[in-house]
Write a protein that holds these residues in place. Structure first.
Motif, PDB file in Angstrom:
ATOM      1  N   VAL A 198       0.837  -1.203   0.000  1.00 12.27           N
ATOM      2  CA  VAL A 198       0.000   0.000   0.000  1.00 12.27           C
ATOM      3  C   VAL A 198       0.868   1.247   0.000  1.00 12.27           C
ATOM      4  O   VAL A 198       0.427   2.315  -0.425  1.00 12.27           O
ATOM      5  CB  VAL A 198      -0.950   0.029   1.217  1.00 12.27           C
ATOM      6  CG1 VAL A 198      -1.977  -1.056   1.120  1.00 12.27           C
ATOM      7  CG2 VAL A 198      -0.182  -0.094   2.518  1.00 12.27           C
ATOM      8  N   LEU A 199       2.099   1.106   0.469  1.00 10.60           N
ATOM      9  CA  LEU A 199       3.078   2.183   0.418  1.00 10.60           C
ATOM     10  C   LEU A 199       4.435   1.593   0.072  1.00 10.60           C
ATOM     11  O   LEU A 199       4.776   0.492   0.511  1.00 10.60           O
ATOM     12  CB  LEU A 199       3.189   2.909   1.771  1.00 10.60           C
ATOM     13  CG  LEU A 199       2.045   3.837   2.205  1.00 10.60           C
ATOM     14  CD1 LEU A 199       2.346   4.423   3.588  1.00 10.60           C
ATOM     15  CD2 LEU A 199       1.820   4.950   1.195  1.00 10.60           C
ATOM     16  N   GLY A 200       5.220   2.343  -0.703  1.00  9.65           N
ATOM     17  CA  GLY A 200       6.585   1.936  -0.973  1.00  9.65           C
ATOM     18  C   GLY A 200       6.689   0.699  -1.844  1.00  9.65           C
ATOM     19  O   GLY A 200       5.908   0.485  -2.761  1.00  9.65           O
ATOM     20  N   ARG A 201       7.659  -0.148  -1.513  1.00  4.57           N
ATOM     21  CA  ARG A 201       7.941  -1.352  -2.300  1.00  4.57           C
ATOM     22  C   ARG A 201       8.280  -2.511  -1.375  1.00  4.57           C
ATOM     23  O   ARG A 201       8.409  -2.338  -0.164  1.00  4.57           O
ATOM     24  CB  ARG A 201       9.123  -1.095  -3.236  1.00  4.57           C
ATOM     25  CG  ARG A 201      10.448  -0.840  -2.495  1.00  4.57           C
ATOM     26  CD  ARG A 201      11.634  -0.789  -3.449  1.00  4.57           C
ATOM     27  NE  ARG A 201      12.891  -0.504  -2.772  1.00  4.57           N
ATOM     28  CZ  ARG A 201      13.673  -1.431  -2.223  1.00  4.57           C
ATOM     29  NH1 ARG A 201      13.310  -2.701  -2.235  1.00  4.57           N
ATOM     30  NH2 ARG A 201      14.825  -1.099  -1.630  1.00  4.57           N
ATOM     31  N   PHE A 202       8.444  -3.707  -2.004  1.00  4.60           N
ATOM     32  CA  PHE A 202       8.915  -4.861  -1.268  1.00  4.60           C
ATOM     33  C   PHE A 202      10.383  -5.118  -1.631  1.00  4.60           C
ATOM     34  O   PHE A 202      11.032  -4.280  -2.245  1.00  4.60           O
ATOM     35  CB  PHE A 202       8.040  -6.069  -1.574  1.00  4.60           C
ATOM     36  CG  PHE A 202       6.632  -5.957  -1.029  1.00  4.60           C
ATOM     37  CD1 PHE A 202       6.406  -5.372   0.211  1.00  4.60           C
ATOM     38  CD2 PHE A 202       5.532  -6.423  -1.740  1.00  4.60           C
ATOM     39  CE1 PHE A 202       5.126  -5.264   0.731  1.00  4.60           C
ATOM     40  CE2 PHE A 202       4.242  -6.317  -1.232  1.00  4.60           C
ATOM     41  CZ  PHE A 202       4.044  -5.729   0.008  1.00  4.60           C
ATOM     42  N   PHE A 203      10.890  -6.292  -1.272  1.00  7.44           N
ATOM     43  CA  PHE A 203      12.311  -6.564  -1.413  1.00  7.44           C
ATOM     44  C   PHE A 203      12.687  -6.873  -2.859  1.00  7.44           C
ATOM     45  O   PHE A 203      11.902  -7.443  -3.626  1.00  7.44           O
ATOM     46  CB  PHE A 203      12.712  -7.728  -0.506  1.00  7.44           C
ATOM     47  CG  PHE A 203      12.371  -7.493   0.934  1.00  7.44           C
ATOM     48  CD1 PHE A 203      12.975  -6.475   1.653  1.00  7.44           C
ATOM     49  CD2 PHE A 203      11.423  -8.280   1.573  1.00  7.44           C
ATOM     50  CE1 PHE A 203      12.659  -6.252   2.982  1.00  7.44           C
ATOM     51  CE2 PHE A 203      11.094  -8.063   2.897  1.00  7.44           C
ATOM     52  CZ  PHE A 203      11.709  -7.047   3.603  1.00  7.44           C
ATOM     53  N   LEU A 204      13.933  -6.536  -3.220  1.00 12.63           N
ATOM     54  CA  LEU A 204      14.478  -6.812  -4.540  1.00 12.63           C
ATOM     55  C   LEU A 204      15.316  -8.089  -4.489  1.00 12.63           C
ATOM     56  O   LEU A 204      15.854  -8.448  -3.441  1.00 12.63           O
ATOM     57  CB  LEU A 204      15.343  -5.642  -5.006  1.00 12.63           C
ATOM     58  CG  LEU A 204      14.638  -4.277  -5.067  1.00 12.63           C
ATOM     59  CD1 LEU A 204      15.638  -3.178  -5.452  1.00 12.63           C
ATOM     60  CD2 LEU A 204      13.474  -4.315  -6.051  1.00 12.63           C
ATOM     61  N   PRO A 205      15.444  -8.800  -5.628  1.00 16.44           N
ATOM     62  CA  PRO A 205      16.206 -10.061  -5.623  1.00 16.44           C
ATOM     63  C   PRO A 205      17.627  -9.902  -5.098  1.00 16.44           C
ATOM     64  O   PRO A 205      18.143 -10.781  -4.389  1.00 16.44           O
ATOM     65  CB  PRO A 205      16.187 -10.485  -7.094  1.00 16.44           C
ATOM     66  CG  PRO A 205      14.957  -9.845  -7.660  1.00 16.44           C
ATOM     67  CD  PRO A 205      14.807  -8.550  -6.936  1.00 16.44           C
ATOM     68  N   GLU A 206      18.284  -8.803  -5.432  1.00 19.77           N
ATOM     69  CA  GLU A 206      19.665  -8.622  -5.004  1.00 19.77           C
ATOM     70  C   GLU A 206      19.805  -8.343  -3.509  1.00 19.77           C
ATOM     71  O   GLU A 206      20.908  -8.373  -2.952  1.00 19.77           O
ATOM     72  CB  GLU A 206      20.326  -7.483  -5.788  1.00 19.77           C
ATOM     73  CG  GLU A 206      19.622  -6.147  -5.670  1.00 19.77           C
ATOM     74  CD  GLU A 206      18.583  -5.921  -6.764  1.00 19.77           C
ATOM     75  OE1 GLU A 206      18.255  -4.755  -7.029  1.00 19.77           O
ATOM     76  OE2 GLU A 206      18.115  -6.932  -7.358  1.00 19.77           O
ATOM     77  N   GLU A 207      18.655  -8.091  -2.813  1.00 18.07           N
ATOM     78  CA  GLU A 207      18.703  -7.824  -1.378  1.00 18.07           C
ATOM     79  C   GLU A 207      18.573  -9.092  -0.521  1.00 18.07           C
ATOM     80  O   GLU A 207      18.738  -9.031   0.693  1.00 18.07           O
ATOM     81  CB  GLU A 207      17.583  -6.856  -0.987  1.00 18.07           C
ATOM     82  CG  GLU A 207      17.693  -5.490  -1.619  1.00 18.07           C
ATOM     83  CD  GLU A 207      16.497  -4.598  -1.317  1.00 18.07           C
ATOM     84  OE1 GLU A 207      16.628  -3.371  -1.421  1.00 18.07           O
ATOM     85  OE2 GLU A 207      15.427  -5.143  -0.979  1.00 18.07           O
ATOM     86  N   GLU A 208      18.309 -10.234  -1.163  1.00 14.50           N
ATOM     87  CA  GLU A 208      17.946 -11.440  -0.405  1.00 14.50           C
ATOM     88  C   GLU A 208      19.062 -11.907   0.522  1.00 14.50           C
ATOM     89  O   GLU A 208      18.827 -12.157   1.718  1.00 14.50           O
ATOM     90  CB  GLU A 208      17.576 -12.568  -1.366  1.00 14.50           C
ATOM     91  CG  GLU A 208      17.214 -13.862  -0.653  1.00 14.50           C
ATOM     92  CD  GLU A 208      16.675 -14.901  -1.606  1.00 14.50           C
ATOM     93  OE1 GLU A 208      15.499 -14.765  -1.987  1.00 14.50           O
ATOM     94  OE2 GLU A 208      17.417 -15.833  -1.984  1.00 14.50           O
ATOM     95  N   ALA A 209      20.262 -12.074   0.024  1.00 15.52           N
ATOM     96  CA  ALA A 209      21.338 -12.660   0.827  1.00 15.52           C
ATOM     97  C   ALA A 209      22.363 -11.624   1.274  1.00 15.52           C
ATOM     98  O   ALA A 209      23.393 -11.997   1.834  1.00 15.52           O
ATOM     99  CB  ALA A 209      22.027 -13.766   0.032  1.00 15.52           C
ATOM    100  N   ARG A 210      22.086 -10.357   1.057  1.00 14.61           N
ATOM    101  CA  ARG A 210      23.031  -9.312   1.453  1.00 14.61           C
ATOM    102  C   ARG A 210      22.568  -8.642   2.743  1.00 14.61           C
ATOM    103  O   ARG A 210      21.386  -8.650   3.074  1.00 14.61           O
ATOM    104  CB  ARG A 210      23.161  -8.273   0.340  1.00 14.61           C
ATOM    105  CG  ARG A 210      23.760  -8.836  -0.948  1.00 14.61           C
ATOM    106  CD  ARG A 210      23.656  -7.846  -2.090  1.00 14.61           C
ATOM    107  NE  ARG A 210      24.278  -6.571  -1.758  1.00 14.61           N
ATOM    108  CZ  ARG A 210      24.176  -5.467  -2.508  1.00 14.61           C
ATOM    109  NH1 ARG A 210      23.443  -5.521  -3.621  1.00 14.61           N
ATOM    110  NH2 ARG A 210      24.761  -4.352  -2.150  1.00 14.61           N
ATOM    111  N   ALA A 211      23.502  -8.055   3.457  1.00 20.32           N
ATOM    112  CA  ALA A 211      23.185  -7.373   4.717  1.00 20.32           C
ATOM    113  C   ALA A 211      22.694  -5.968   4.411  1.00 20.32           C
ATOM    114  O   ALA A 211      23.446  -4.986   4.463  1.00 20.32           O
ATOM    115  CB  ALA A 211      24.412  -7.341   5.616  1.00 20.32           C
TER     116      ALA A 211
END
Length: 875
Positions: A198-211
C-alpha cells in the motif's frame, strides 16, 4: 401483488374477467329469450361455462408468467397458515435457527482458517507447503538456505518458491521495548503470494542474501505504532537496537504466510549480516518453504520433481543430509506449519456433528409438520376436490417449510455474526501470535443459504409427499376421529422418531468419548510439576543485548530471583513444554548407523542448572547440570529415556557422545520421560543442552514456588526490572496456565460435541414424547372402549409405553450400528479410552433409553387416568 403491475397482470385480469362476464351475460340473455327465468338462466349459464377460477388459472398459464402470480398467492396463503399456528411457527423457527447457526458457526471457523489460509494472497489453492523428512503433525522448519535456493532455481513444477522464518523481536528506541513477531523472508516472498504494497515497495532479488537493513511494516503495526504515517517510507526505525529503513507497508488484512499466525514486520533473510553460518551451511535447517504450482501441474507431479532434485542434493552433500530426505506437499488448508494442521484434524469432524444436528432438527420439525398435516387433511381434500392438483399441494407444503427455513436462516445469520467471533475464546493466554477466529464473508452467507435450503427441503419433503397422496374422497367421507389417523401417517411419524433416536445416539456417544478424553487429559501425569511453577520470558536477544551483556544479566536474574521470599528454586530455559512450541534438530550419535530414511530429528531444549529439580523430573542416571558446566567446560548433554533406548539400547548412555548443531556433546545424565507437546503424543527422543554453555534464543526464568505462583508474578517481574528497567519482560504466568494450550483442541471438541449432543438428546426425547402423546390422543376412544370392557389402568399404561419403547428400541439398534462406524473416525482424537468403550456406550444407551421411557410415561400416565365414559364420547 404490487410488483406484478410492471408485467400488466392487473389489466389482463380485468380484461379476462370482463370477457367471462360478457360471455355469461350473452348466455343468460339467450336463455331468457327462450323463456327461462332470469335466475334459472343465470344458474344454467354458470353451470354450462364450468369452473370459473379453473378457467382463469388455465388462461393465466397460457399467458406465460402466471406461475409467478400463483407462487405469490401460495406464499400469502402459507404465511396465513403459519400465522394461525404461532406456537408451531415459533418453535420450528427457533429449532431450525439453532441448528443452522451451529453449522454456520463451525463453517465460519473453517472459512476463517482453512479456506482462507493466507488472507490477501492470490489463488491460495495453487500454494503448497513443503515438508522434508518424516511426516509430522507439527514439524520444525525443514530446509537450509542453500537447499532452498537450489530447489527454487532448478525446479520446473513451480511458478515460484518462497522461504521464511518466524521469531520474536523487539522494537526499541522508545520508552519501553515492544515485542513484535518478525519474519525473515526470501526476496520473492510477496511476489509468490501475489501481495502488493500500500506504500513503498517490497524486497528486490539482489537484497535477499546481502546485509541490507530494510524492513516492511505490517498494516496493523503501521496503524497502531506509527499512526498510519503516510511518509513512513524511507524513515529509520530501531529494531533490537539496530537502525533499519522502512521501504514499504503491507496491505490491510495480510498478516503473513503461516496460517493462523500474525507477522508484524518482514525483513530479508540476513538483514544485519549476523547469520552468516545459517546462510552458508547446508546442515542448518531453519526455513519454512511454500511453492506456487504452475498451471496444469499436480501436487504429485511437483512432489516427484522435488524428490528428484533433493536426491541430487543428497548425493552431492551426503554428510549434511543424513536421515530422511523425502519431500511431501500439503495444500495450505492443512499445512502443518501454522495452525491449520490442528484445524484440519478438528473442525471438519465438528461440522459433521453439526450436520447431524441439522438432520435431527429437520426430522423433528417434519414430525410437527406431519401432525399439522393430519389436522389439515380435510382442508387439503377440499382444495383437491375443487381442482387443485397434486403438484400444487406439494408446492404449498414445501413453501411452508421454505418460509420457516428462510426466517430461521435470517435469525441464524444474525446469531452467526456473533458466534463466528467466539473461536478465539477457546485458546488460553499463550506466547503464540494467534489470529484464529471465524469470518463473516460471502462464503458464510452462501453457506447459511445452503443450510437453510437443505433444512427447508428436509422439513417439507415428507409432509408434501404425504399431502399429495391423501385420497380426497376417503378423507371427506371419514369420521372426524379417523381423519386424524391413518396407518401411513403413523408409520411416517414413527419412522421420523426412530431416525431422531438413531441420529442422536452417535452424537451422545462421541460427546461422551470426548468428555472422558478431556477428563483423562486433565488427570494425566505429564511427567513434570505444573502447580507450583512460574515462568517469565525476558527478551534479551530480541532487544538487541550482546552475548556478554545477556550472559551477565542472566546470572544476575538467577541470583536476584532465587533470593526472593517464597521461591524454592530458580532456573533458566528457552522452552516451556505443552505450549505447542516445538524445537527439533538432527542429532548424530557417535558410531550410530541410521536406517534408510530414518529421521534423526530429536526434541531439544536448553536448560540451566536445577531445571529438573524445579520441575520434579528425576535424573535416573548420572547427574544434572551444575554451575561448573559453564562456557569454558566441555559441552555436556542430558538425554531422556526414549533417546537412551533408541541410540544405545542395552548400553550405558553415560559418557556417550552426540553431535547436535555441529557440536559434540558428552552425555552426563538420563532424565525420566516427560510430555513435550501433547499428553497423548507418541514418545520422541529428547535432549537437553546446558543453557550456560549454549544459551537459547529465548531466555525464560522458571521458578519453583512454595505457594500459589500467581502471587509471585509481580514480585518476579519487579525483581527483573530492578536489574535493568529496559528489559522486556512478558508472558509471566503459571506453568498450569501455560500448559492449558495443549488441551485447547480437546476443549473445543468436547464443548461443541457436548452442546450438539445435548441438542440431539432434547430433540429425540421431545420427538418421542410428541409422537406417543399424539398417537395416544388419537386412540382416546379406543382406550375408553378397552377400559369399559375390563382393561385395567396397568393394561393401558403397558399399551402406551410399549409404543414408545418399541420405537426407542429400533432407534437405539440403528443408532448403535451408526455410532460404531462413526467413532472410528474420531479414534485418533481420543486419549485413555477406546473408540468403542463399553462403559460410554452402555451409559449413553441407558441414558437415552431412560429419557425415552420418561417421555413415553407422561402421555401413558394421562391416558390411564382418563374417565372411560368421557373417552368413549370423544368420537
Amino acid at each position: 401483488m404490487k410488483g406484478f403491475s410492471n408485467f400488466g397482470f392487473p389489466r389482463r385480469n380485468r380484461e379476462l374477467q370482463e370477457e367471462i362476464d360478457a360471455h355469461l351475460q350473452m348466455a343468460i340473455a339467450d336463455r331468457v329469450a327462450r323463456g327461462e327465468t332470469a335466475e334459472a338462466a343465470r344458474q344454467a349459464a354458470v353451470r354450462e361455462f364450468g369452473n370459473i377460477p379453473l378457467v382463469q388459472d388455465v388462461t393465466r398459464q397460457m399467458w406465460g408468467g402466471g406461475w409467478f402470480e400463483q407462487i405469490g398467492r401460495d406464499v400469502r396463503y402459507a404465511l396465513r397458515q403459519l400465522r394461525k399456528s404461532p406456537g408451531f411457527t415459533i418453535t420450528a423457527t427457533a429449532m431450525l435457527a439453532v441448528a443452522i447457526c451451529a453449522n454456520s458457526t463451525v463453517f465460519s471457523w473453517i472459512d476463517g482458517t482453512m479456506l482462507r489460509p493466507i488472507p490477501g494472497a492470490r489463488d491460495t489453492g495453487d500454494l503448497v507447503s513443503l515438508q522434508r523428512g518424516e511426516r509430522n503433525f507439527s514439524p520444525t522448519p525443514p530446509f537450509s538456505y542453500l537447499d532452498y535456493r537450489d530447489l527454487r532455481e532448478q525446479n520446473g513444477a513451480f511458478a515460484g518458491i518462497l522461504a521464511y522464518h518466524n521469531d520474536w523481536i523487539a522494537l526499541t528506541g522508545g520508552a519501553q521495548p515492544e515485542r513484535v513477531y518478525i519474519a525473515n523472508v526470501s526476496a520473492n516472498y510477496f511476489d509468490v503470494l501475489g501481495i502488493k504494497p500500500v506504500l513503498g515497495r517490497f524486497f528486490l532479488p539482489e537484497e535477499e542474501a546481502r546485509a541490507i537493513p530494510n524492513v516492511v511494516l505490517g498494516y496493523a503495526l503501521w496503524k497502531t505504532r506509527y499512526a498510519k504515517d503516510p511518509a513512513i517510507v524511507g524513515k529509520s526505525i530501531e529494531v533490537a537496537r539496530h537502525p533499519v529503513t522502512v521501504i514499504g507497508v503491507a496491505p490491510e488484512g495480510f498478516v503473513g504466510a503461516a496460517p493462523g499466525l500474525r507477522d508484524d514486520l518482514w525483513v530479508t533473510l540476513d538483514p544485519l549480516g549476523t547469520d552468516v553460518w545459517r546462510m552458508t551451511h547446508r546442515d542448518s535447517d531453519w526455513l519454512i518453504v511454500i511453492g506456487r504450482l504452475r498451471p496444469g501441474v499436480s501436487r504429485g507431479q511437483a512432489a516427484q520433481d522435488l524428490d528428484t532434485q533433493m536426491h541430487h542434493i543428497v548425493v552431492a552433500y551426503p554428510d549434511q543430509h543424513l536421515g530422511d530426505n523425502r519431500i511431501t506437499l500439503d495444500p495450505m488448508w492443512r499445512s502443518p506449519f501454522g495452525a491449520n494442521g490442528y484445524m484440519a484434524a478438528t473442525l471438519p469432524i465438528l461440522l459433521a456433528f453439526a450436520g447431524l444436528v441439522l438432520l435431527l432438527t429437520s426430522a423433528n420439525v417434519a414430525t410437527l409438520t406431519l401432525v399439522r398435516f393430519v389436522s389439515r387433511r380435510r382442508e387439503l381434500a377440499i382444495r383437491q376436490s375443487l381442482g387443485a392438483n397434486r403438484m400444487q399441494l406439494v408446492r404449498q407444503m414445501m413453501l411452508e417449510g421454505a418460509l420457516l427455513s428462510i426466517v430461521a436462516g435470517v435469525v441464524a445469520l444474525i446469531l452467526t455474526s456473533w458466534t463466528s467471533k467466539t473461536f478465539a475464546w477457546f485458546f488460553p493466554a499463550n506466547s503464540i501470535p494467534l489470529i484464529l477466529n471465524g469470518s463473516m464473508d460471502h462464503k458464510v452467507v452462501i453457506g447459511i443459504a445452503v443450510f437453510s435450503l437443505l433444512a427447508g427441503m428436509l422439513c417439507g419433503a415428507l409432509p408434501a409427499w404425504r399431502s399429495s397422496h391423501a385420497p380426497a374422497i376417503e378423507v371427506l367421507k371419514a369420521e372426524s376421529a379417523s381423519i386424524s389417523g391413518g396407518s401411513r401417517n403413523r408409520k411416517l411419524l414413527s419412522g421420523l422418531v426412530v431416525a431422531q433416536i438413531a441420529l442422536s445416539l452417535p452424537l451422545l456417544i462421541c460427546s461422551g468419548l470426548f468428555l472422558r478424553t478431556l477428563r483423562n487429559l486433565a488427570a494425566a501425569n505429564p511427567g513434570f510439576e505444573q502447580d507450583h511453577v512460574l515462568t517469565a520470558s525476558v527478551g534479551l536477544n530480541i532487544a538487541g543485548y550482546s552475548n556478554d551483556e545477556a550472559q551477565l544479566i542472566r546470572h544476575r536474574i538467577l541470583d536476584r530471583v532465587s533470593a526472593l521470599p517464597g521461591v524454592e528454586v530458580a532456573s533458566l530455559t528457552d522452552w516451556i513444554p505443552m505450549t505447542l512450541i516445538q524445537k527439533r534438530n538432527d542429532a548424530y550419535p557417535e558410531g550410530y548407523v541410521p536406517h534408510p530414511h530414518e529421521s534423526l530429528l530429536v526434541q531439544n531444549a536448553e536448560v540451566g542448572p536445577r531445571y529438573f529439580e524445579s520441575l520434579h523430573i528425576p535424573i535416573l542416571e548420572g547427574r544434572e547440570f551444575t554451575l561448573n558446566d559453564d562456557e569454558k567446560a566441555p559441552s555436556v548433554i542430558i538425554v531422556d529415556q526414549t533417546a537412551a533406548r533408541r541410540y544405545w539400547p542395552g548400553q550405558d548412555p553415560l559418557g556417550k557422545r552426540l553431535t547436535v548443531w555441529g557440536r559434540l556433546f558428552t552425555v552426563v545424565g538420563v532424565a525420566r520421560n516427560s510430555t513435550h507437546t501433547f499428553v497423548n503424543e507418541s514418545p520422541e527422543p529428547m535432549v537437553y543442552m546446558n543453557f550456560l554453555q549454549h544459551p537459547g534464543y529465548e531466555t525464560m526464568v522458571q521458578v519453583k514456588t512454595e505457594g500459589n505462583p500467581v502471587d509471585l508474578e509481580p514480585v518476579v517481574e519487579n525483581a527483573i526490572h530492578q536489574i535493568d528497567s529496559r528489559l522486556p519482560v512478558f508472558d509471566v504466568r503459571s506453568m498450569r496456565e501455560s500448559t492449558q494450550m495443549a488441551s485447547s483442541f480437546a476443549v473445543i471438541q468436547s464443548t461443541l460435541a457436548g452442546m450438539f449432543a445435548l441438542i440431539g438428546l432434547v430433540l429425540a426425547v421431545t420427538g418421542i414424547y410428541g409422537v406417543v402423546a399424539y398417537r395416544t390422543q388419537m386412540r382416546t376412544h379406543e382406550i375408553g372402549v378397552r377400559m369399559a370392557l375390563g382393561a385395567s389402568r396397568v393394561d393401558v399404561l403397558r399399551l402406551v409405553l410399549l409404543q414408545g419403547l418399541w420405537l426407542t428400541g429400533i432407534g437405539l439398534a440403528l443408532g448403535l450400528a451408526f455410532a460404531l462406524g462413526l467413532t472410528r473416525i474420531i479414534v485418533r482424537l481420543l486419549y485413555g479410552i477406546g473408540a468403542n468403550d463399553p462403559i460410554t456406550i452402555v451409559s449413553v444407551v441407558m441414558l437415552l433409553g431412560a429419557m425415552s421411557l420418561v417421555a413415553s410415561y407422561l402421555p401413558a400416565h394421562r391416558a390411564m387416568r382418563r374417565n372411560p365414559v368421557t373417552a368413549i364420547r370423544e368420537l
